[in-house]
Motif scaffolding. Structure first.
Motif, PDB file in Angstrom:
ATOM      1  N   ALA A 278     -57.143   0.055   2.994  1.00  0.00           N
ATOM      2  CA  ALA A 278     -57.344  -1.117   3.852  1.00  0.00           C
ATOM      3  C   ALA A 278     -56.593  -0.962   5.161  1.00  0.00           C
ATOM      4  N   ALA A 279     -55.408  -0.379   5.096  1.00  0.00           N
ATOM      5  CA  ALA A 279     -54.625  -0.156   6.314  1.00  0.00           C
ATOM      6  C   ALA A 279     -55.362   0.774   7.269  1.00  0.00           C
ATOM      7  N   VAL A 280     -55.927   1.858   6.721  1.00  0.00           N
ATOM      8  CA  VAL A 280     -56.685   2.801   7.549  1.00  0.00           C
ATOM      9  C   VAL A 280     -57.921   2.125   8.124  1.00  0.00           C
ATOM     10  N   LEU A 281     -58.634   1.377   7.281  1.00  0.00           N
ATOM     11  CA  LEU A 281     -59.843   0.683   7.736  1.00  0.00           C
ATOM     12  C   LEU A 281     -59.532  -0.294   8.863  1.00  0.00           C
ATOM     13  N   LEU A 282     -58.471  -1.074   8.709  1.00  0.00           N
ATOM     14  CA  LEU A 282     -58.091  -2.057   9.727  1.00  0.00           C
ATOM     15  C   LEU A 282     -57.720  -1.371  11.036  1.00  0.00           C
ATOM     16  N   ALA A 283     -56.975  -0.278  10.947  1.00  0.00           N
ATOM     17  CA  ALA A 283     -56.555   0.437  12.159  1.00  0.00           C
ATOM     18  C   ALA A 283     -57.758   1.028  12.890  1.00  0.00           C
ATOM     19  N   LEU A 284     -58.670   1.630  12.144  1.00  0.00           N
ATOM     20  CA  LEU A 284     -59.857   2.217  12.772  1.00  0.00           C
ATOM     21  C   LEU A 284     -60.734   1.144  13.393  1.00  0.00           C
ATOM     22  N   ASP A 285     -60.920   0.053  12.685  1.00  0.00           N
ATOM     23  CA  ASP A 285     -61.754  -1.034  13.207  1.00  0.00           C
ATOM     24  C   ASP A 285     -61.156  -1.634  14.478  1.00  0.00           C
ATOM     25  N   THR A 286     -59.829  -1.697  14.535  1.00  0.00           N
ATOM     26  CA  THR A 286     -59.162  -2.307  15.682  1.00  0.00           C
ATOM     27  C   THR A 286     -59.084  -1.362  16.873  1.00  0.00           C
ATOM     28  N   LEU A 287     -58.717  -0.119  16.618  1.00  0.00           N
ATOM     29  CA  LEU A 287     -58.418   0.810  17.705  1.00  0.00           C
ATOM     30  C   LEU A 287     -59.583   1.705  18.102  1.00  0.00           C
ATOM     31  N   ALA A 288     -60.568   1.858  17.218  1.00  0.00           N
ATOM     32  CA  ALA A 288     -61.587   2.877  17.502  1.00  0.00           C
ATOM     33  C   ALA A 288     -63.015   2.452  17.192  1.00  0.00           C
ATOM     34  N   ARG A 289     -63.274   1.164  17.022  1.00  0.00           N
ATOM     35  CA  ARG A 289     -64.660   0.761  16.769  1.00  0.00           C
ATOM     36  C   ARG A 289     -65.533   1.134  17.962  1.00  0.00           C
ATOM     37  N   GLY A 290     -66.602   1.874  17.666  1.00  0.00           N
ATOM     38  CA  GLY A 290     -67.517   2.321  18.713  1.00  0.00           C
ATOM     39  C   GLY A 290     -66.987   3.474  19.538  1.00  0.00           C
ATOM     40  N   LYS A 291     -65.827   4.008  19.153  1.00  0.00           N
ATOM     41  CA  LYS A 291     -65.221   5.112  19.903  1.00  0.00           C
ATOM     42  C   LYS A 291     -65.110   6.357  19.010  1.00  0.00           C
ATOM     43  N   GLU A 292     -64.825   7.466  19.645  1.00  0.00           N
ATOM     44  CA  GLU A 292     -64.687   8.719  18.906  1.00  0.00           C
ATOM     45  C   GLU A 292     -63.266   8.866  18.353  1.00  0.00           C
ATOM     46  N   VAL A 293     -63.190   9.360  17.130  1.00  0.00           N
ATOM     47  CA  VAL A 293     -61.903   9.642  16.492  1.00  0.00           C
ATOM     48  C   VAL A 293     -61.877  11.127  16.150  1.00  0.00           C
ATOM     49  N   ILE A 294     -60.886  11.830  16.682  1.00  0.00           N
ATOM     50  CA  ILE A 294     -60.771  13.269  16.482  1.00  0.00           C
ATOM     51  C   ILE A 294     -59.911  13.549  15.255  1.00  0.00           C
ATOM     52  N   ILE A 295     -60.441  14.369  14.352  1.00  0.00           N
ATOM     53  CA  ILE A 295     -59.725  14.702  13.127  1.00  0.00           C
ATOM     54  C   ILE A 295     -60.042  16.142  12.733  1.00  0.00           C
ATOM     55  N   SER A 296     -59.074  16.827  12.160  1.00  0.00           N
ATOM     56  CA  SER A 296     -59.286  18.199  11.703  1.00  0.00           C
ATOM     57  C   SER A 296     -60.196  18.220  10.476  1.00  0.00           C
ATOM     58  N   ARG A 297     -61.057  19.208  10.385  1.00  0.00           N
ATOM     59  CA  ARG A 297     -61.944  19.341   9.220  1.00  0.00           C
ATOM     60  C   ARG A 297     -61.159  19.447   7.916  1.00  0.00           C
ATOM     61  N   SER A 298     -59.981  20.035   7.987  1.00  0.00           N
ATOM     62  CA  SER A 298     -59.179  20.217   6.774  1.00  0.00           C
ATOM     63  C   SER A 298     -58.609  18.909   6.248  1.00  0.00           C
ATOM     64  N   GLN A 299     -58.744  17.834   7.019  1.00  0.00           N
ATOM     65  CA  GLN A 299     -58.154  16.557   6.624  1.00  0.00           C
ATOM     66  C   GLN A 299     -59.194  15.500   6.258  1.00  0.00           C
ATOM     67  N   LEU A 300     -60.443  15.903   6.091  1.00  0.00           N
ATOM     68  CA  LEU A 300     -61.487  14.958   5.678  1.00  0.00           C
ATOM     69  C   LEU A 300     -61.442  14.814   4.167  1.00  0.00           C
TER      70      LEU A 300
END
Length: 495
Positions: free
Chosen positions: A180-202
């Motif tokens: 829920a913490a991750v979901l809330l942060a993504l929804d607040t800071l990156a909705r409709g935006k690109e989020v860069i993440i390493s393939r090894s961390q998916l």
């Protein structure tokens, strides 16, 4: 199976009323509603009848029965089946059927050696947390009110203060779990935006929830960089566009990538974020507040390290290495945490007073590290010396009666405990185990009977033996295990 033998065995099946009035099964009507006991008896008897009508029926309801030819062995088989269909034997099947229907949460003994066992509720709470819950359980409490002014307050205020004092974060917020913490942060800071993440961390967390799916639900656009085993800082830098809203790092808390690898340290990602004016978020997962490496265990990144590295947002669980109730904490820079607090999702993901009470009590212990190690069950189990665990094993073995030992081999063996809960993957902690072997009862059945005890005892099976890891067993649970073994191996219960 010949037809006459089937008829004889079917005639030996007791009636519902006969079982209901038996001393053994009649006790169940004092625990469960009578009609439900009747339904359970009928279901068990019907299962037996069904099993007798197919070729494998004999073995379905008696794993010890060997198939015999019809000629010359009918009488012996009928006598054996008559014993197996007695109320004493059927009691366990009826009880199991009822327990499956009324399978609620109950006290259990964790002898698996998995310290953060998700199926068993992860770590128990501290006495302080339990007492704090009890204090507010049957009374009103100062959840959202200021005691001095009487004005409406903020339920997260005390948690925020404690997290800031312990970790050095500017601000904090608690929700119902780390996902829920991750979901809330993504929804607040990156909705409709690109989020860069390493393939090894998916990563995929418990319950088949995958990071890409959580990101999608949070409205973020996934941008993968690097490869499975190697990701460089330039991979992140080259992926930044005008649409980038967040750089995300996810701790590989439940698996390892070893060998030819390369990853970017958090400090370098923070520098890149500052350079390009993009917030950096770290999903830490396990939520360690103590450096385990100081005690001879592999390094697990702490929340304090993340905050010191300058990360904007860090999220972590409260019910794993922290040893508190289920929850997720978002900590970091005030400007970003304040945005999360204003998101309507915060209301939907907020925790109740019981969680807050238990979490406050747990966090207060971390104000003194030695106190946390002494009081928090997860930490006491992790750091328990082998001598203490071996002493627990000796006490258990010495308390088992000679009569019970005659039915089984019981000894102390070396082994490894696991952290569990997606923490320290692949790392074992040396431990001592009780090894149980019996020629009378197969290991699978013995483990099942231990689970059928009240309270249920969960063990593990290896090489035909039942193993009880005493690292995760409390001192006052040793006698309960002894009593369960005495009951299982008592006369009349071992065939």
């Amino acid at each position: 199976m010949c037809r006459n033998m089937q008829k004889d065995i079917l005639r030996s099946i007791p009636s519902v009323n006969e079982l209901l009035e038996s001393p053994e099964i009649s006790k169940l009507t004092g625990i469960y509603p009578r009609q439900l006991v009747v339904d359970a008896i009928r279901a068990v008897l019907e299962d037996i009848r069904q099993s007798l009508t197919n070729e494998k029926g004999m073995s379905r309801f008696d794993s010890n029965q060997k198939s015999l030819p019809c000629e010359g062995g009918v009488k012996k088989i009928v006598e054996a089946q008559a014993i197996d269909l007695s109320p004493q034997k059927l009691y366990h099947r009826v009880q199991q059927s009822l327990q499956q229907k009324f399978c609620g949460i109950e006290h259990a003994i964790n002898a698996t050696g998995i310290i953060l066992h998700t199926g068993l509720g992860r770590t128990p709470l501290t006495d302080e947390a339990a007492n704090q819950i009890q204090n507010i359980l049957k009374s009103f409490c100062t959840l959202e009110i200021e005691k001095l002014t009487g004005r409406r307050g903020i339920r997260y205020h005390h948690i925020e203060q404690l997290v800031s004092m312990i970790t050095g974060a500017e601000s904090a917020l608690v929700v119902n779990n780390n996902a829920a913490a991750v979901l809330l942060a993504l929804d607040t800071l990156a909705r409709g935006k690109e989020v860069i993440i390493s393939r090894s961390q998916l990563v995929e967390i418990g319950g088949s929830f995958r990071m890409p799916d959580v990101m999608s639900k949070g409205g973020a656009i996934l941008v993968e960089v690097g490869t499975t085993n190697k990701t460089y800082l330039d991979d992140y830098r080259n992926a930044i566009t005008e649409h980038t809203g967040l750089i995300l790092k996810v701790h590989q808390s439940n698996f390892k990538i070893v060998g030819f690898t390369e990853t970017v340290v958090l400090k370098d990602l923070v520098s890149l974020g500052k350079e390009r004016n993009i917030p950096v978020m770290y999903d830490l997962g396990s939520g360690a507040l103590i450096d385990l490496e100081k005690f001879g265990l592999p390094h697990e990144p702490t929340v304090q390290e993340s905050i010191k590295a300058g990360v904007d947002i860090v999220t972590f669980s409260t019910d794993k290495l922290m040893g508190g109730p289920q929850g997720g904490i978002i900590a970091g820079k005030k400007k970003w945490v304040d945005l999360l607090k204003k998101n309507p999702l915060t209301r939907a993901l907020r925790v109740g007073k019981l969680t807050i009470a238990a979490l406050e009590a747990t966090l207060k212990l971390y104000l003194e590290e030695d106190l946390a190690i002494k009081k928090i069950p997860a930490l006491t189990m992790i750091f328990a010396p082998l001598e203490a665990i071996e002493e627990r094993c000796k006490r258990l073995i010495s308390n088992v009666t000679p009569e019970t030992k005659a039915f089984m081999s019981i000894s102390t063996v070396d082994g490894l405990s696991e952290m569990g809960g997606g923490s320290l993957p692949g790392e074992g902690i040396p431990t001592k185990l009780i090894s149980l072997y019996s020629e009378k009862i197969p290991a699978e059945e013995l483990a099942a009977r231990l689970r059928g005890n009240t309270p249920p005892i969960f063990a593990r099976i290896e090489q035909g033996r039942v193993l009880l890891d005493m690292r995760t067993v409390y001192d006052d649970e040793v006698d309960t295990i002894v009593a369960a073994l005495e009951k299982i191996f008592s006369q009349g219960k071992v065939n």
